[in-house]
Design an enzyme around this catalytic site. Structure first.
Site, PDB file in Angstrom:
ATOM      1  N   ASP A   1      59.390 -33.366 -18.198  1.00  0.00           N
ATOM      2  CA  ASP A   1      58.362 -33.896 -19.122  1.00  0.00           C
ATOM      3  C   ASP A   1      56.947 -33.568 -18.666  1.00  0.00           C
ATOM      4  O   ASP A   1      56.101 -33.171 -19.465  1.00  0.00           O
ATOM      5  CB  ASP A   1      58.553 -35.399 -19.401  1.00  0.00           C
TER       6      ASP A   1
ATOM      7  N   SER B   1      55.361 -64.142 -15.515  1.00  0.00           N
ATOM      8  CA  SER B   1      56.597 -63.353 -15.464  1.00  0.00           C
ATOM      9  C   SER B   1      57.762 -64.281 -15.164  1.00  0.00           C
ATOM     10  O   SER B   1      57.822 -64.891 -14.090  1.00  0.00           O
ATOM     11  CB  SER B   1      56.503 -62.283 -14.367  1.00  0.00           C
TER      12      SER B   1
ATOM     13  N   ALA C   1      66.448 -49.229 -11.248  1.00  0.00           N
ATOM     14  CA  ALA C   1      67.758 -48.628 -11.536  1.00  0.00           C
ATOM     15  C   ALA C   1      67.609 -47.330 -12.323  1.00  0.00           C
ATOM     16  O   ALA C   1      68.591 -46.737 -12.753  1.00  0.00           O
ATOM     17  CB  ALA C   1      68.627 -49.617 -12.304  1.00  0.00           C
ATOM     18  N   GLY C   2      66.375 -46.894 -12.547  1.00  0.00           N
ATOM     19  CA  GLY C   2      66.148 -45.659 -13.304  1.00  0.00           C
ATOM     20  C   GLY C   2      66.251 -45.879 -14.802  1.00  0.00           C
ATOM     21  O   GLY C   2      66.449 -44.939 -15.561  1.00  0.00           O
TER      22      GLY C   2
ATOM     23  N   SER D   1      62.202 -49.889 -16.551  1.00  0.00           N
ATOM     24  CA  SER D   1      61.696 -51.240 -16.819  1.00  0.00           C
ATOM     25  C   SER D   1      60.168 -51.239 -16.865  1.00  0.00           C
ATOM     26  O   SER D   1      59.561 -51.953 -17.665  1.00  0.00           O
ATOM     27  CB  SER D   1      62.199 -52.226 -15.763  1.00  0.00           C
ATOM     28  N   SER D   2      59.528 -50.420 -16.031  1.00  0.00           N
ATOM     29  CA  SER D   2      58.063 -50.439 -16.014  1.00  0.00           C
ATOM     30  C   SER D   2      57.494 -49.834 -17.300  1.00  0.00           C
ATOM     31  O   SER D   2      56.490 -50.326 -17.830  1.00  0.00           O
ATOM     32  CB  SER D   2      57.510 -49.719 -14.787  1.00  0.00           C
TER      33      SER D   2
ATOM     34  N   HIS E   1      62.763 -34.237 -14.931  1.00  0.00           N
ATOM     35  CA  HIS E   1      61.561 -33.681 -14.296  1.00  0.00           C
ATOM     36  C   HIS E   1      61.004 -32.490 -15.093  1.00  0.00           C
ATOM     37  O   HIS E   1      60.407 -31.582 -14.530  1.00  0.00           O
ATOM     38  CB  HIS E   1      61.832 -33.290 -12.835  1.00  0.00           C
TER      39      HIS E   1
ATOM     40  N   ASP F   1      59.474 -41.743 -20.645  1.00  0.00           N
ATOM     41  CA  ASP F   1      59.967 -43.126 -20.643  1.00  0.00           C
ATOM     42  C   ASP F   1      59.247 -43.977 -21.688  1.00  0.00           C
ATOM     43  O   ASP F   1      59.870 -44.738 -22.431  1.00  0.00           O
ATOM     44  CB  ASP F   1      59.780 -43.759 -19.260  1.00  0.00           C
TER      45      ASP F   1
HETATM   46  C1  GLA Z   1      60.545 -40.850 -14.160  1.00  0.00           C
HETATM   47  C2  GLA Z   1      59.222 -40.585 -14.868  1.00  0.00           C
HETATM   48  C3  GLA Z   1      59.430 -39.713 -16.094  1.00  0.00           C
HETATM   49  C4  GLA Z   1      60.224 -38.465 -15.761  1.00  0.00           C
HETATM   50  C5  GLA Z   1      61.466 -38.810 -14.952  1.00  0.00           C
HETATM   51  C6  GLA Z   1      62.165 -37.578 -14.454  1.00  0.00           C
HETATM   52  O1  GLA Z   1      61.386 -41.613 -14.973  1.00  0.00           O
HETATM   53  O2  GLA Z   1      58.613 -41.789 -15.238  1.00  0.00           O
HETATM   54  O3  GLA Z   1      58.201 -39.386 -16.672  1.00  0.00           O
HETATM   55  O4  GLA Z   1      59.426 -37.526 -15.108  1.00  0.00           O
HETATM   56  O5  GLA Z   1      61.166 -39.629 -13.834  1.00  0.00           O
HETATM   57  O6  GLA Z   1      62.651 -36.839 -15.511  1.00  0.00           O
END
Ligand code: GLA
Length: 413
Positions: free
Chosen positions: A65, A96, A149-150, A153-154, A63, A198
């Site tokens: 960026d 898809s 899952a963090g 993918s998007s 958090h 990302d």
């Molecule tokens: C998501 C957002 C990123 C970043 C993270 C937290 O992945 O897409 O831009 O802010 O959360 O670090």
């Protein structure tokens, strides 16, 4: 569904970033690529351009960026593959594989709706706005980055699609411009005011390295990641987050409110990147209590990320690991983006002082994975223990992911 190809049968995986290859995994990936080529041929009967776009992890800098701070992400060998060619009309025909769903729309009719198509429409719109109008495309895509899952993918979807369009239509955009278009898509068509970490990581990833990304200048330093005797283990809570669901944007808003308050005295401040701990302390009584706490977390996390890289460079692994724990509890207690499952996993890791030197939740929060720095010889016993206790507590099974650090978006083979 193709996703089934990737179900990890053996949950207890030993892995080491960049320094082990998995033949089984490579074999499954080539199966996916084959399916994509096959479906493309069936549907469009043309010779496509093939692209692969990796997901990402983030070692530290969460958090930060969207506050123009520092982050330390890396691209991983979980991909979305695309087969793509020009459609010769104004229509985009996209399929898809994972969703088993196809759509067809005109590039002159890009309206955000409720599905995954938004990500692609947003990218097409981004090209238009960048003064690079393009025509219709035929595309089949699919991969093995678990959604929610963090692992971004998007961002891989948007970055890979943008890269493919850039190649097909010879637009001449560089990777930073592509990352911005991919980010624009999430902002304007998906409704998530995300930062650029990302997309940047997916596009700029470097094998066996993490990227110390300066989110203000959008430049990075590659940081080799090899911690002897330790591996990073990702543990998926299987709690699916929905970042777009207001909380993420609310955090971003809190940071902006903090900056607006600080501007009253420090007119040069552009973002929390410019704010020191002592500057912020001057506003403790002026800012709303919650805004202050959120800003404090960000100011500390930007500094912590720089410290973490200094520790990595000096091979001070234990100190590096401690910072991961600090980040986690900051995200959980101050920034309030964790959840009971993530806290449970990090607490377990923290108690395993013989096995784990650092752990934290990763990404936007509210679910997804933890990243754990685990002693190699303890990997299996740690995973068994986590698995048993997690199942006993939450009545659902966590997953453990095998990943290596890889190069960013490029041609799929
Ligand atoms: C998501 C957002 C990123 C970043 C993270 C937290 O992945 O897409 O831009 O802010 O959360 O670090």
């Amino acid at each position: 569904m193709v996703a089934d190809l990737f179900t990890v049968r053996n949950r207890f995986i030993v892995f080491d970033f960049g320094f082990q290859s998995s033949d089984r995994y490579t074999c499954k990936m080539s199966e996916v690529l084959q399916s994509i080529r096959k479906v493309f041929k069936q549907k469009f009967n043309e010779q496509p351009l093939v692209i692969k776009a990796p997901g990402r992890i983030n070692l530290i800098g969460e958090h930060t960026d969207y506050n123009e701070g520092f982050v330390l992400p890396a691209a991983i060998d979980r991909y979305i593959y695309f087969a793509i060619s020009k459609s010769k009309t104004d229509r985009c025909n996209v399929y898809s594989l994972d969703m088993n769903e196809g759509v067809s729309f005109s590039i002159f009719d890009l309206n955000p709706g409720e599905t995954w198509v938004n990500y692609l429409m947003g990218v097409l719109d981004g090209f238009e706005r960048a003064g690079k109008p393009i025509h219709g495309v035929d595309c089949v895509f699919g991969g093995d980055i678990p959604a929610g899952a963090g692992l971004s993918s998007s961002a891989a979807l948007c970055s890979g699609f943008a890269y493919g369009l850039n190649q097909l239509f010879d637009c001449g955009l560089n990777r930073v411009q592509l990352a911005k278009i991919a980010q624009y898509s999430e902002h304007e068509f998906v409704g998530l005011q995300c930062g650029i970490m990302d997309q940047y990581a997916s596009l700029f990833g470097q094998k066996d390295n993490a990227l110390l990304l300066d989110c203000r200048s959008l430049t990075h330093e590659a940081i080799p990641i090899k911690i002897p005797g330790y591996s990073f283990l990702l543990i998926d809570t299987k709690v699916k987050h929905n970042l777009a669901s207001t909380e993420y944007n609310a955090r971003r808003n809190a940071c902006e409110q903090g900056v607006a308050g600080i501007l009253a005295k420090y007119s040069d401040v552009r973002s929390l990147r410019d704010v020191t701990h002592s500057m912020l302390a001057e506003f403790k009584n002026d800012l709303a209590a919650d805004t202050f706490v959120k800003c404090l977390y960000v100011v500390e996390e930007i500094r912590r990320t720089q410290q973490a890289v200094a520790h990595l460079k000096k091979k001070e692994w234990v100190q590096f690991g401690k910072l991961l724990f600090q980040t986690h509890w900051g995200l959980s207690q101050a920034y309030e983006v964790s959840c009971p499952e993530l806290d449970f996993l990090v607490s377990m890791a923290e108690a395993e002082t013989d096995s784990v030197i650092g752990a934290r939740m990763m990404g936007g929060g509210f679910g997804g994975c933890t990243i754990n720095l685990v002693k190699v010889e303890k990997l299996e016993s740690f995973q068994r223990k986590v698995f048993d206790q997690y199942v006993a507590t939450f009545k659902k099974e966590p997953d453990f992911y095998l990943v290596n650090l890889v190069d960013g978006v490029g041609g799929g083979t």
